[in-house]
Each structure stands twice: as C-alpha cells, then as structure tokens.
Design a protein around this motif. Structure first.
Motif, PDB file in Angstrom:
ATOM      1  N   ILE A  98      34.836  34.652  31.215  1.00 27.30           N
ATOM      2  CA  ILE A  98      34.246  35.729  32.012  1.00 27.30           C
ATOM      3  C   ILE A  98      35.252  36.078  33.096  1.00 27.30           C
ATOM      4  O   ILE A  98      35.602  35.235  33.921  1.00 27.30           O
ATOM      5  N   ALA A  99      35.757  37.289  33.071  1.00 25.04           N
ATOM      6  CA  ALA A  99      36.802  37.720  34.009  1.00 25.04           C
ATOM      7  C   ALA A  99      36.223  38.788  34.939  1.00 25.04           C
ATOM      8  O   ALA A  99      35.997  39.925  34.517  1.00 25.04           O
ATOM      9  N   ASP A 100      35.949  38.414  36.196  1.00 24.30           N
ATOM     10  CA  ASP A 100      35.348  39.324  37.176  1.00 24.30           C
ATOM     11  C   ASP A 100      36.455  39.967  38.001  1.00 24.30           C
ATOM     12  O   ASP A 100      37.016  39.340  38.900  1.00 24.30           O
ATOM     13  N   GLU A 101      36.785  41.219  37.680  1.00 29.39           N
ATOM     14  CA  GLU A 101      37.865  41.952  38.351  1.00 29.39           C
ATOM     15  C   GLU A 101      39.134  41.096  38.423  1.00 29.39           C
ATOM     16  O   GLU A 101      39.677  40.849  39.511  1.00 29.39           O
ATOM     17  N   PRO A 102      39.662  40.621  37.279  1.00 30.90           N
ATOM     18  CA  PRO A 102      40.752  39.634  37.320  1.00 30.90           C
ATOM     19  C   PRO A 102      42.078  40.180  37.829  1.00 30.90           C
ATOM     20  O   PRO A 102      42.953  39.407  38.196  1.00 30.90           O
ATOM     21  N   THR A 103      42.252  41.516  37.845  1.00 32.47           N
ATOM     22  CA  THR A 103      43.558  42.068  38.226  1.00 32.47           C
ATOM     23  C   THR A 103      43.485  42.995  39.435  1.00 32.47           C
ATOM     24  O   THR A 103      44.456  43.674  39.742  1.00 32.47           O
ATOM     25  N   THR A 104      42.347  43.004  40.150  1.00 32.44           N
ATOM     26  CA  THR A 104      42.185  43.941  41.275  1.00 32.44           C
ATOM     27  C   THR A 104      43.244  43.757  42.348  1.00 32.44           C
ATOM     28  O   THR A 104      43.778  44.717  42.893  1.00 32.44           O
ATOM     29  N   ALA A 105      43.594  42.501  42.662  1.00 32.19           N
ATOM     30  CA  ALA A 105      44.526  42.234  43.765  1.00 32.19           C
ATOM     31  C   ALA A 105      45.985  42.211  43.323  1.00 32.19           C
ATOM     32  O   ALA A 105      46.862  41.913  44.116  1.00 32.19           O
ATOM     33  N   LEU A 106      46.243  42.554  42.058  1.00 28.24           N
ATOM     34  CA  LEU A 106      47.586  42.386  41.522  1.00 28.24           C
ATOM     35  C   LEU A 106      48.352  43.701  41.418  1.00 28.24           C
ATOM     36  O   LEU A 106      47.762  44.766  41.240  1.00 28.24           O
ATOM     37  N   ASP A 107      49.678  43.613  41.513  1.00 26.38           N
ATOM     38  CA  ASP A 107      50.539  44.770  41.263  1.00 26.38           C
ATOM     39  C   ASP A 107      50.479  45.139  39.786  1.00 26.38           C
ATOM     40  O   ASP A 107      50.134  44.320  38.935  1.00 26.38           O
ATOM     41  N   VAL A 108      50.893  46.381  39.476  1.00 31.42           N
ATOM     42  CA  VAL A 108      50.799  46.838  38.090  1.00 31.42           C
ATOM     43  C   VAL A 108      51.657  45.989  37.154  1.00 31.42           C
ATOM     44  O   VAL A 108      51.277  45.754  36.005  1.00 31.42           O
ATOM     45  N   THR A 109      52.813  45.491  37.639  1.00 32.79           N
ATOM     46  CA  THR A 109      53.680  44.684  36.773  1.00 32.79           C
ATOM     47  C   THR A 109      53.029  43.339  36.459  1.00 32.79           C
ATOM     48  O   THR A 109      53.033  42.888  35.314  1.00 32.79           O
ATOM     49  N   VAL A 110      52.444  42.689  37.487  1.00 26.94           N
ATOM     50  CA  VAL A 110      51.775  41.404  37.272  1.00 26.94           C
ATOM     51  C   VAL A 110      50.493  41.624  36.469  1.00 26.94           C
ATOM     52  O   VAL A 110      50.138  40.828  35.601  1.00 26.94           O
ATOM     53  N   GLN A 111      49.791  42.741  36.750  1.00 27.37           N
ATOM     54  CA  GLN A 111      48.579  43.066  36.002  1.00 27.37           C
ATOM     55  C   GLN A 111      48.878  43.182  34.510  1.00 27.37           C
ATOM     56  O   GLN A 111      48.162  42.619  33.678  1.00 27.37           O
ATOM     57  N   ALA A 112      49.967  43.881  34.170  1.00 30.17           N
ATOM     58  CA  ALA A 112      50.351  44.024  32.759  1.00 30.17           C
ATOM     59  C   ALA A 112      50.641  42.656  32.142  1.00 30.17           C
ATOM     60  O   ALA A 112      50.252  42.378  31.001  1.00 30.17           O
TER      61      ALA A 112
END
Length: 657
Positions: free
Chosen positions: A174-188
C-alpha cells in the motif's frame, strides 16, 4: 489477492461515529496496481489504514470485510495481524519524517523487519540491508546504515521508508502518496523500482495519489473517491480516454498545461463536505456543474459494467475538456529594463569543527547565480531538492546574508542593507512560503496576520483603514469578509495559501517570491491558486520568481525558466525554448522524468546515476559530469562557459561549444 467489501470506517465524536469511508468495495489481483484518486479529505488514507488495521485511537471499523487471499483480516487478533503487517502486506506512509523512529538508526529499522518476517540476522541481514538501500538509490549504503533519520533529506527519508516496506518482500504494497516529496528524477527511479519488483514478485499495489501523471504511468485500474465513497472505477485506458463522472472530468480540467496558458483553469467550487455535514443523496451535488433535482433527493446508483462503472445520475458523456475557458490577459511582454537584476550571487555556509569551531570548509549552497526578471513576468527556478533554489529566494530578501554578489531591485542595491533601510526596502519584495500552515502564526487571527506587515512598514493609516484594506485583500484572493476574525486552523490548505498570498500583497510589492506555493495542494486547489496568481499579475503587473519542481505549473505560468544544479544556473531561456528544446543534459533528464497525465506522448526517461553531489565538496570541472551520459574529458577538468543558443536561450555545457 485483496478484496474489500462494503468497508465502512468512522471516527468517534462524543457518542456518535462519523463515517469517513462509507461502504466502498474493490479488489486487486496479483501483480496489479489499483490507484485511489481524489482530493484531501475524501477518505483515501483512512481506507489504507483500515486495511492495515492501523486506525488512530478514535477510528472504528463500522462494517465490511477485508480479505487477503481469502483470509478475513478484520477477524484476526492483533497478534496474528502483526505477522501480516510488514510481511505479507506493507505500507509506505505519506510523511516519512513522522513514520521513521528518530532514536534508531536506519539499519536497525530495516533490520527489525528482516529479523521478524524473514528470520535474517548478522552479516546476511546487513548484506540485504545494503542491497535494499542501493535499490532505492541511496549512495554509500554501507555508511548510511549507521546514520539516523535526521541525517537524511526529505526525499532520502522517503526512500528509506520504501526500503523498509520492501524488506519483508510483501505480496501487497500500500503506497500512500509515495513520491509526493520527491524530485521528478528520484520519482521516476522509485516508480521504476516498484514496477520492476511488481513484475519480479507478482506484488499487488494499492497506490494512493493525486498525481494523474503517476497514475498514467503505474496503474492498471483506477478508483475515484469522493467524500468517503467510490464514484468511478475504470481501467487505465477507459479512465484517460473517457472519464464519465463530473468530478473526474473536473480533476482533469484543473490540470495546468501549456495549451491552457492564456486561459483560466477550471476549478471545483466549494470543498469536500465535512463528516458531520454529509449530503443525504449525491455528495458531489453542491459542487457539480450538471446537478439535477434528483441528485439532491436520491442516492445515485452504479451504472455501467465490466471495466468501467460510475455512480452518477447524469448520463452525459462529454468530457470536461470541452468546457468553455475564460481568457486571462497576459502582461508578459518584456519592457526593456529588468526590474530585478541578480549578478554572481553566492551564499556559502561555513563548516566548523573541533573545540574551537574552526572553519574547515564551506557548503556552496549558491555559487554564482545570475538572473533577471522584467516587470509583469514570471521566472520559474527549477531543479532537484538541495540545488539551492530556496536559498536563492531567501538571499534575495536578505533573510540569509549573501557571501558575495549583487541584488538590484528597481536599480537599488539590496546587498549590505541593514536595519530600517532593509525593512523599508522589503516592502517591494515579498515571499510566499511552501507550507502555509507553518508560515502563519496560529495565535493570531487572519486580520492581524495580514495587517502585521502593513503596521510594521507604515503602509496603511489608522486601525479602521487597515481593517478595510484587509477585507479588500481577502476579497481579492477569494475569501469572505468574516475570515478576518478567524484563526488559520479553521481554513483548508488552499485557503491558508490564499491568506499567505494576501499577507504578501498587503504591503503592495512589485515582486513576489513564490517557494513551491502549490506543492502540498490537490489539483483542484492548485488550479485556484494558479488562477489567482495569473489574475493578480494581469491586474497589478506583479513580477514572480516561482520556485518549483512541478513542470506542469512551469508550462502554464512561467514566461522564462532558469534550471539550477548544485548552486549554479545551467540553462536559462524563454519557457517555450527551454521546455520544448532543452540543450543541457540535466534539463533533458529532468523533463524526460516528468510523468504526463495521458496514455501516450511520454518520452523515454533518461536515467541519472547516483545522486546530487554534496555542495560542500562539488566535483571538479562541470558539476554535472559524474551523472552526465555525455561527459567528455574536458567536462572533468573545466567548468563550461555560457553558450548562447539564441538571443534569449543559453546553457553552460561543453557539448554546445
């Protein structure tokens, strides 16, 4: 694998229980990603907490069934449930800073999961921990295992949280907003990791997010939640090609995009109803543009079959993208002389060690930044976390003393100003901070917060005229007169950000520094703030320095873009030039990593190895060369000069010389 049937969750208030999740049903198959979408307050996170049985003290499971491979989780004892949590099912929480134990090292927290669920200890566990940290993109994992959460940045804490969740090799994540705080490169990087692990293990994922770009990239099926209910469930292809529910269509229409640049974004009036004031029939009726009498009298039934079902009385199929747009007048025409001119700005923080606190080095947070903004124009400053964007904004206002360089506003030098002269000068330049709740004094009423700057700078006369000005400012940002006597906690996130905008406007500045003002907001509230900023710029001719990592906002709002890496500007130009024809490899990588909210049209992601080097010890030559796919020998020895691509577009790169 997971089946949720008629789940009802509530929170006790006195002797009554108010339903936050009201009878939702969905299922997730092995190897499938099911995305839950919706605004804040719709019950997405409460649903996840209910499935994991991690509700807060006031939370209650009122009805329903949650089964994992046929086992009813709601009927298990707490001791049996502990064997599931972290093992067969795991959760990535939205706020890593409050989810990690501050008194345990990262290694101890990952090791606990490995020992409890996989029986690993000693050297075998350490090797597995190192591998997990490396998988989520943390450099030098052997050393970092022995560090504490406070020694990690926000994005790195989120990656540690993901490593802990994956340590038990869960069947359901269960991933609750797992990439909200991340930059687009880290998010990818994180999204790629989750997708590859899902393919290897057949892991099911429940993805909670408000980012339609992430949904387009990851989800197989999507459920849209509103006020505790599911209102639409569809496959990815159906959802993005033919959204049916008016709420879903409104969410799409609120997205900023370059095609809507001169238009007002569609917003959703009002807000999600409170738990104590739920409408008796359709819960979206008060905010819906297609509301009918039956919507206020009868609960809408589910209709449709197979891959696409919707709960709505309205049978029209037209997408909200057909809605009429209202034009916003653009003032963004360069008017000759720059209003703000920054030349070779540097901010170096000393590193002190030893008993005598001798300076042994410097953190080069900002290392020679030059930029300019003309009246009525918006310059977007973009880049990864830690590159120095916010430090630039604070140094312009002299909230942080620059080490060197020049900041000229309207022809007047700011660097070196002190006392009364600096306070008087700050009237011309104000800042909107990233977190509106943290930047508003909780003990003052809204009227006092807005009037505080006016009093300090002597802008308005007596108390009566100040109050009248405050009321006018609230009207200007779309808030009612009675907001004057209320406290910040009585407002939603979007309304608090409007208050912050009103406070900044109170002293009639010519330049606003906006530091990620929409990063914590839903797309519908983000659209309201962006419309407000556009409107204020067209009416008052205010210039904006917009610090952000949201490229959709940059496309919609910015006239010019400056890309920052490790304390320096590496590319600058008109927005259409930088976004459509990026010249620097770093800009190209950033843009390739942006998830787009549609099924096709996304370019291949350019993978950047490693992470941003420390500004205390930047690489020799071009700072980007350790991560650059096109690095040459000259890049390792000499920093590149500026190369003019056109009269308005330039980049610092040896590939262009």
């Amino acid at each position: 694998m997971l089946r949720v049937e008629n789940l009802r969750l509530g929170f006790t208030s006195g002797k009554t229980a108010l339903a936050a999740v009201d009878g939702i049903s969905f299922s997730i198959a092995k190897g499938e990603t099911f995305a839950l979408l919706g605004e804040s307050g719709c019950g997405k996170s409460a649903t996840a907490q209910g499935i994991m049985r991690l509700l807060p003290a006031a939370g209650r499971i009122l009805d329903g069934r949650v089964s994992l491979d046929g086992e009813n989780l709601l009927a298990l004892s707490e001791a049996d449930m502990r064997a599931y949590r972290g093992g067969r099912m795991a959760m990535i929480f939205q706020e890593p800073a409050t989810s990690l134990n501050p008194v345990l090292t990262v290694g101890q927290q990952i090791g606990e999961v490995l020992w409890r669920h996989l029986g690993l200890a000693g050297a075998e566990a350490t090797a597995r921990m190192v591998d997990l940290l490396r998988q989520v993109g943390i450099a030098d994992p052997e050393r970092r295992l022995n560090e504490y959460p406070f020694q990690f940045s926000g994005g790195m804490k989120q990656r540690v949280m993901i490593a802990i969740a994956l340590a038990g090799e869960p069947e359901l994540l269960i991933a609750d907003e797992p990439t909200t705080a991340l930059d687009v490169t880290v998010q990818a990087q994180i999204l790629d990791l989750l997708a590859s692990l899902q393919a290897q293990r057949g892991m099911a994922i429940l993805l909670i997010t408000h980012d339609l770009g992430v949904v387009a990239r990851m989800a197989h099926r999507i459920g849209v939640m509103y006020a505790g209910e599911l209102v639409e469930v569809a496959s990815r292809e159906e959802f993005f090609s033919r959204p049916h529910h008016p709420y879903t269509q409104a969410l799409f229409e609120a997205l900023p995009d370059i095609s809507r640049r001169g238009q007002r974004l569609t917003t959703i009036p009002g807000q999600v109803p409170s738990l104590a004031a739920m409408p008796p029939a359709c819960r979206f009726a008060d905010r819906c543009g297609h509301v009918m009498a039956v919507c206020r009298e009868q609960w809408p039934p589910w209709r449709g079959a197979g891959e696409h079902t919707v709960r709505c009385h309205w049978h029209g199929e037209a997408s909200a993208t057909d809605a009429v747009h209202h034009d916003i007048t653009e003032l963004g025409v360069a008017t000759g002389r720059d209003f703000l001119a920054v030349d070779d700005l540097k901010v170096h923080f000393p590193i002190r060690k030893g008993l005598l606190q001798r300076t042994v080095g410097h953190v080069r947070a900002v290392d020679g930044v030059s930029l300019a903004i003309a009246p009525g124009r918006t310059l977007a400053l973009v880049g990864e976390s830690g590159c120095g964007k916010t430090t630039v904004g604070k140094a312009l206002l002299q909230l942080i003393a620059p080490t060197a360089g020049s900041v000229r506003l309207g022809g007047h030098e700011w660097v070196g100003l002190k006392g009364e002269r600096l306070r008087a000068a700050r009237r011309h330049m104000q800042m909107i901070f990233q977190d509106p709740f943290a930047s508003l004094n909780p003990r003052l009423r809204v009227g006092e917060i807005i009037a505080e700057g006016m009093e300090a700078l002597g802008v308005a006369g007596d108390a009566a005229s100040r109050r009248a000005t405050v009321v006018a400012l609230l009207g200007q940002v779309g808030l009612p007169d009675e907001a004057v006597d209320r406290f910040p906690h009585e407002f939603s996130g979007g309304q608090r950000q409007r208050i912050a905008v009103a406070r900044a406007l109170a002293v009639q500045p010519e330049l606003l520094i906006c530091d990620e003002p929409t990063s914590a907001l839903d797309v519908s509230v983000q659209a309201q703030i962006l419309n407000l900023l556009k409107k204020l710029q067209s009416e008052l001719g205010i210039a904006y320095l917009f610090i952000t990592h949201n490229f959709a906002v940059v496309e919609y709002l910015a006239h010019d873009v400056a890309v920052m890496y490790l304390g320096r500007i590496v590319e600058r130009g008109r927005a259409e030039e930088v976004l459509r024809s990026p010249q620097h490899p770093y800009t190209q990588a950033l843009l390739s990593a942006v998830p787009v909210p549609r099924l096709e049209g996304a370019a291949a992601v350019i993978r950047l190895p490693g992470e941003t080097p420390s500004p205390a010890n930047p690489p020799a030559g071009c700072h980007f060369h350790p991560r650059c796919p096109h690095a040459m020998e000259v890049c390792r020895s000499r920093y590149p000069e500026v190369t003019e691509v056109s009269a308005t577009h330039a980049a610092n790169c040896h590939l262009l010389s």
